[in-house]
Scaffold this motif. Structure first.
Motif, short mmCIF file in Angstrom:
data_model
loop_
_atom_site.label_atom_id
_atom_site.label_comp_id
_atom_site.label_asym_id
_atom_site.label_seq_id
_atom_site.Cartn_x
_atom_site.Cartn_y
_atom_site.Cartn_z
N ILE A 66 -50.37 34.44 -0.99
CA ILE A 66 -49.53 33.97 0.51
C ILE A 66 -48.84 32.59 0.42
CG2 ILE A 66 -50.35 33.46 2.82
CD1 ILE A 66 -51.20 36.40 1.81
N PHE A 67 -47.66 32.75 0.62
CA PHE A 67 -46.83 31.48 0.48
C PHE A 67 -47.10 30.57 1.54
CE2 PHE A 67 -43.89 34.76 -1.26
CZ PHE A 67 -44.20 34.44 -2.68
N THR A 68 -47.25 29.30 1.32
CA THR A 68 -47.54 28.29 2.20
C THR A 68 -46.57 26.98 2.14
OG1 THR A 68 -49.04 27.03 0.47
CG2 THR A 68 -50.12 28.79 2.07
N SER A 69 -46.75 25.97 2.50
CA SER A 69 -45.79 24.85 2.59
C SER A 69 -46.24 24.08 1.38
CB SER A 69 -45.98 23.92 3.75
OG SER A 69 -47.40 23.39 3.95
N GLY A 70 -47.49 24.29 0.89
CA GLY A 70 -47.92 23.40 -0.44
C GLY A 70 -49.36 23.43 -0.77
N GLY A 71 -49.78 22.81 -1.56
CA GLY A 71 -51.34 22.60 -1.85
C GLY A 71 -52.27 22.53 -0.78
N THR A 72 -51.89 21.59 0.22
CA THR A 72 -52.74 20.97 1.27
C THR A 72 -52.90 22.17 2.11
OG1 THR A 72 -52.09 18.69 1.03
CG2 THR A 72 -52.86 19.26 3.19
N HIS A 204 -42.08 21.36 -11.75
CA HIS A 204 -40.73 21.21 -11.68
C HIS A 204 -39.96 22.30 -10.75
CE1 HIS A 204 -40.99 18.55 -15.07
NE2 HIS A 204 -41.81 19.22 -15.68
N GLY A 205 -40.63 22.63 -9.51
CA GLY A 205 -40.08 23.39 -8.59
C GLY A 205 -39.94 22.37 -7.61
N PRO A 206 -39.36 22.98 -6.37
CA PRO A 206 -39.02 22.38 -5.19
C PRO A 206 -40.27 21.70 -4.26
CG PRO A 206 -38.94 24.66 -4.66
CD PRO A 206 -39.13 24.49 -6.06
N LYS A 207 -40.23 20.79 -3.58
CA LYS A 207 -41.21 20.34 -2.59
C LYS A 207 -41.27 21.26 -1.35
CE LYS A 207 -40.79 15.51 -4.15
NZ LYS A 207 -39.64 15.86 -5.08
N GLY A 208 -42.47 21.26 -0.64
CA GLY A 208 -42.46 22.01 0.52
C GLY A 208 -42.78 23.31 0.35
N ILE A 209 -43.34 23.78 -0.92
CA ILE A 209 -43.44 25.25 -1.05
C ILE A 209 -44.78 25.33 -2.04
CG2 ILE A 209 -41.85 25.78 -2.95
CD1 ILE A 209 -42.89 28.13 -0.18
N GLY A 210 -45.59 26.42 -1.67
CA GLY A 210 -46.74 26.58 -2.63
C GLY A 210 -47.24 27.91 -2.26
N PHE A 211 -48.53 28.21 -2.84
CA PHE A 211 -49.13 29.57 -2.38
C PHE A 211 -50.56 29.34 -2.29
CE2 PHE A 211 -48.67 29.83 -7.03
CZ PHE A 211 -49.82 30.42 -7.35
#
Length: 381
Positions: A66-72, A204-211
């Motif tokens: 599930i894609f999220t805005s990041g770890g938090t 080494h990826g972009p900010k604002g994305i995680g899963f």
């Protein structure tokens, strides 16, 4: 003056290949993936291919990513839904977790009256697995939330041991793997982990994305509402270019993990050895000196510097072009003592400055020599 970036646990430089691929997507695949026309379908195909790719690195199924805005956000999704929807009435965690976990647990206690139990840790941040077993035996329906790699001191959790313990007691297991994804291989078919959080900007990826890895048929429900994106678990238009960037960063990380991890471990080993020689009295926090129990990506150093000089150390390092951290980047601007170091260090060592140096493949031994020279001079003056 040199410019040396040794704060890779806070964030990493985006790889050029990632930037190039993201730029192409921004130009050519700008359609909303929820739209049914050709522009939307093009983005949707790209999105789902990335989901499959990312799942494959962990031996998971695409529907479990599930894609999220990041770890938090991923931590919040797992923990909040577990309490609200899955019958969890107790969270078992430790004092040295990331605040995304600790603050969420406290908020859930306020909202739902759940119990929070704290598993014991030793002086290097290792979990007492016997105590965890005792807590689980006494629990009704628990969620264990323990991070794989501590973001400040680098101490590693035995994921297999904890996951097996949780499974044997009927507890759910959530782990924050923000510091390990892209640096270590995890097989989620073999590891009975229920929920796992990741963030692209740590590899080494972009900010604002995680899963968030969500074990299928877990029953997890959304905490963000508004649309049916992400299989109804996370509403909001997906950030396709960021997802593609994360996919590309993971692909490169795992294609080169053997050579890059060996190189970075070499930097860590060199840094420790030379610090011991050049700065007598230096000590290392957590399990940094035990390469089997700590990550190869960071070192947390306690420096033999007088307490009155400690407050200006990081300022002086910054003036010399050296980027590092006294703790988590999420709290470094607060002026408060690290809750992680407070949990494991003596009062005497807490008076000394502790600094986290975290490495990447873009660092060199020459940079480390420069940093050590600066530390040596500051300790002498």
């Amino acid at each position: 003056m040199k410019s040396v970036y040794l704060d890779n646990a806070a964030t990493t430089a985006v790889r050029p290949e990632v930037i190039e691929r993201m730029t192409n997507v921004l130009k050519e695949n700008f359609g909303n993936p929820s739209s049914t026309h050709s522009f939307g379908r093009s983005s949707k195909v790209l999105l789902e291919q990335c989901r499959k790719n990312i799942a494959s690195y962990f031996n998971a199924s695409a529907q479990e990513i599930i894609f999220t805005s990041g770890g938090t956000e991923a931590d919040n999704l797992a923990m909040r839904s577990a309490v609200r929807d899955l019958g969890v009435n107790e969270i078992i965690t430790s004092r040295i977790e990331h605040h995304a976990v600790l603050h969420t647990a406290e908020q859930l206690k306020d909202e739902y009256g759940i119990k929070i139990s704290i598993v014991e840790i030793d002086s290097i941040g290792l979990v007492d697995y016997a105590h965890l077993d005792t807590l689980l035996k006494a629990s009704d329906k628990a969620l264990v939330s323990l991070m794989h790699i501590n973001n400040e001191i680098g101490t590693m959790l035995d994921l297999e041991k904890v996951a097996t313990l949780c499974q044997s007691h009927g507890a759910l297991f959530h782990t924050d793997t923000v510091q390990s994804i892209g640096h270590f291989k995890l097989d989620l078919e073999k590891l009975p982990i229920d929920f796992m959080a990741a963030s692209a900007h740590k590899f080494h990826g972009p900010k604002g994305i995680g899963f968030c890895f969500v074990r299928k048929e877990s029953g997890l429900k959304p905490i963000i509402f508004g649309g049916e994106q992400e299989r109804g678990v996370r509403a909001g238009t997906e950030s396709v270019h960021n997802i593609v960037g994360m996919d590309e960063a993971l692909k490169i990380a795992y294609a080169n993990i053997d050579t890059e991890s060996k190189y970075i471990l070499g930097l860590k080993s060199y840094f420790i050895k030379k610090l011991k020689t050049e700065v007598p009295g230096v000590t290392f926090n957590g399990a940094c000196l035990d390469f089997d129990k700590s990550t190869y990506t960071l070192v947390n150093v306690c420096l033999p510097i007088a307490p009155e000089k400690a407050p200006i150390l990081q300022f002086q390092l910054d003036l010399k072009g050296i980027a590092c951290s006294k703790g988590s980047a999420c709290q470094s601007g607060s002026g408060k003592q690290s809750h992680v170091l407070t949990a494991i260090l003596s009062d005497e060592d807490l008076k000394k400055p502790s600094v986290r140096f975290s490495f990447s493949v873009y660092n060199t031994r020459d940079e480390l020599d420069y940093v050590i020279d600066i530390l040596k001079e500051f300790a002498k003056s």
